[in-house]
Design a protein around this motif. Structure first.
Motif, PDB file in Angstrom:
ATOM      1  N   ASP A 132       0.857  -1.183   0.000  1.00  0.00           N
ATOM      2  CA  ASP A 132       0.000   0.000   0.000  1.00  0.00           C
ATOM      3  C   ASP A 132       0.896   1.237   0.000  1.00  0.00           C
ATOM      4  O   ASP A 132       1.779   1.370   0.848  1.00  0.00           O
ATOM      5  N   LYS A 309     -10.868  -4.713  -4.097  1.00  0.00           N
ATOM      6  CA  LYS A 309     -11.180  -6.110  -3.762  1.00  0.00           C
ATOM      7  C   LYS A 309     -10.920  -7.035  -4.942  1.00  0.00           C
ATOM      8  O   LYS A 309     -10.418  -8.152  -4.770  1.00  0.00           O
ATOM      9  N   TYR A 363      -1.225 -11.864   2.098  1.00  0.00           N
ATOM     10  CA  TYR A 363      -1.581 -10.467   2.361  1.00  0.00           C
ATOM     11  C   TYR A 363      -2.875 -10.096   1.627  1.00  0.00           C
ATOM     12  O   TYR A 363      -3.798  -9.513   2.210  1.00  0.00           O
ATOM     13  N   HIS A 364      -2.951 -10.443   0.348  1.00  0.00           N
ATOM     14  CA  HIS A 364      -4.105 -10.028  -0.446  1.00  0.00           C
ATOM     15  C   HIS A 364      -5.374 -10.782  -0.075  1.00  0.00           C
ATOM     16  O   HIS A 364      -6.463 -10.202  -0.099  1.00  0.00           O
ATOM     17  N   ARG A 366      -6.038 -11.858   2.959  1.00  0.00           N
ATOM     18  CA  ARG A 366      -6.479 -11.200   4.202  1.00  0.00           C
ATOM     19  C   ARG A 366      -7.146  -9.877   3.886  1.00  0.00           C
ATOM     20  O   ARG A 366      -8.137  -9.492   4.522  1.00  0.00           O
ATOM     21  N   LYS A 367      -6.597  -9.173   2.905  1.00  0.00           N
ATOM     22  CA  LYS A 367      -7.147  -7.866   2.521  1.00  0.00           C
ATOM     23  C   LYS A 367      -8.575  -7.984   2.007  1.00  0.00           C
ATOM     24  O   LYS A 367      -9.408  -7.099   2.246  1.00  0.00           O
ATOM     25  N   GLY A 369     -10.898  -9.779   3.074  1.00  0.00           N
ATOM     26  CA  GLY A 369     -11.832  -9.794   4.190  1.00  0.00           C
ATOM     27  C   GLY A 369     -12.084  -8.458   4.824  1.00  0.00           C
ATOM     28  O   GLY A 369     -13.038  -8.285   5.586  1.00  0.00           O
ATOM     29  N   THR A 370     -11.250  -7.456   4.500  1.00  0.00           N
ATOM     30  CA  THR A 370     -11.422  -6.118   5.080  1.00  0.00           C
ATOM     31  C   THR A 370     -12.108  -5.149   4.122  1.00  0.00           C
ATOM     32  O   THR A 370     -12.382  -4.012   4.510  1.00  0.00           O
ATOM     33  N   LEU A 371     -12.351  -5.592   2.892  1.00  0.00           N
ATOM     34  CA  LEU A 371     -12.903  -4.680   1.894  1.00  0.00           C
ATOM     35  C   LEU A 371     -14.402  -4.908   1.694  1.00  0.00           C
ATOM     36  O   LEU A 371     -14.915  -5.993   1.955  1.00  0.00           O
TER      37      LEU A 371
END
Length: 371
Positions: A132, A309, A363-364, A366-367, A369-371
């Motif tokens: 990021d 996402k 990493y992606h 996991r990402k 799940g946050t979007l």
């Protein structure tokens, strides 16, 4: 959405594939990687002649105005043939960063990049994982009508070969802030710049670049408040990485299937064994799933509908599935699959290296799940 290549895109893909098949087989590629440069300037000149170096840039900048589908059409063969030339580094990262600037200096450098006359490298990664842009911490302090640059960038693709560095640094704020990032032009030969080059596990050239109180003029500034411009650049670079990986996965699948049908044990091809047949089926499903995700995300990007996402799903899927395909290919080949004399190990290392760049699959995923 239509997920097939147009006639023009297929012709572009075929021409690149034909050139690589004739001039870039595995043995020639090994010789290129083992040379002093580590990549072929002859091939680079041919890419420039074919228009590949100008392909992703808009026509106002002197480019050909190609979209993401055109990029995928050439990046898959690049991955299948383990391209060592700095296309990702100089075109998709360094050149794309130059294209965000409006000064004559950045335009001149971009023209040279598109013509194959110069290599540009984006000095972005700082060693702690910065998928990021807001995580960039390196600072460029305002000083004497310009900037004073200190710090270190790691894993700069083509950093040792670059004629110009585009450095991502923070003029204000702290790591975690979107505001305050800038793109700065740096001469690799400038006083205070120290470059340590090396070869990555997949045969590409990269470098760690240290900056010790490097003094830059105001004309070094390419873009202020660059975070919003950097994200699309990184998204397109991720798409190129994933397309390369999918191309490598296709080559792994093809070569492993051929090997399983010709390698015999107990008088029969090993592909007739149930365990090998199931493994090949799993490889085929993983490749098909990864390529489907790639083409879907490509269509979304070209339509201007891809979100963070979608990019995270693509990078996570391709990294995870690519590892499965590579490991299965090596297991099917046995010990010979680990040797440098066979392309299988090199294709697997390209997939692993691509996964590590710009945020790995974990990493992606996991990402997502946050979007």
């Amino acid at each position: 959405m239509d997920f097939t290549f147009s006639d023009e895109q297929q012709m572009l893909r075929d021409s690149v594939s034909a050139y690589l098949l004739k001039n870039y087989d595995f043995d020639k590629r090994r010789a290129i990687v083992g040379s002093d440069d580590g990549w072929s300037r002859e091939a680079w000149a041919q890419f420039a002649e074919l228009g590949l170096l100008a392909l992703p840039f808009d026509e106002d900048s002197g480019g050909l105005g190609g979209g993401m589908a055109e990029l995928v059409a050439i990046a898959e063969p690049f991955g299948a043939h383990l391209l060592a030339e700095p296309y990702l580094a100089s075109v998709m990262l360094g050149g794309a960063a130059l294209a965000t600037g409006e000064s004559d200096v950045s335009s001149q450098w971009l023209e040279k990049v598109m013509g194959g006359e110069a290599i540009a490298a984006l000095a972005y990664e700082e060693g702690n994982g910065t998928p990021d842009p807001s995580l960039v911490a390196m600072r460029a302090e305002r000083a004497d009508g310009g900037f004073s640059l200190s710090g270190e960038k790691r894993m700069v693709l083509a950093g040792g070969d670059a004629d110009v560095l585009v450095v991502v640094a923070r003029t204000s704020g702290e790591a975690g802030d979107d505001d305050g990032l800038a793109l700065l032009l740096v001469d690799p030969a400038a006083q205070g710049v120290s470059i340590t080059g090396y070869t990555t596990i997949d045969g590409r050239r990269a470098a760690n670049v240290a900056f010790d109180n490097v003094q830059l003029g105001e004309d070094a500034l390419v873009l202020e408040n660059a975070a919003s411009a950097l994200r699309p650049i990184l998204d397109r670079a991720i798409l190129a990485l994933c397309a390369e990986s999918v191309g490598a996965m296709g080559a792994l699948l093809s070569q492993t299937g051929e090997y399983a049908m010709t390698r015999k044990q107990f008088g029969v091809p090993i592909g007739s064994f149930q365990s090998i047949a199931h493994r090949l089926a799993d490889m085929k499903m993983a490749y098909t799933k990864a390529r489907a995700t790639l083409l879907y995300t490509t269509a979304l990007l070209d339509a201007g509908q891809a979100g963070a996402k979608d990019i995270a799903i693509l990078k996570g899927q391709v990294g995870k599935l690519g590892r499965l395909v590579g490991e299965s290919a090596i297991q099917t080949h046995g010990g010979v699959g680990m040797t440098d004399e066979l392309s299988i190990s090199h294709l697997h290392k390209r997939v692993l290296a691509n996964d590590a760049l710009l945020g790995n699959s974990e990493y992606h995923l996991r990402k997502v799940g946050t979007l």
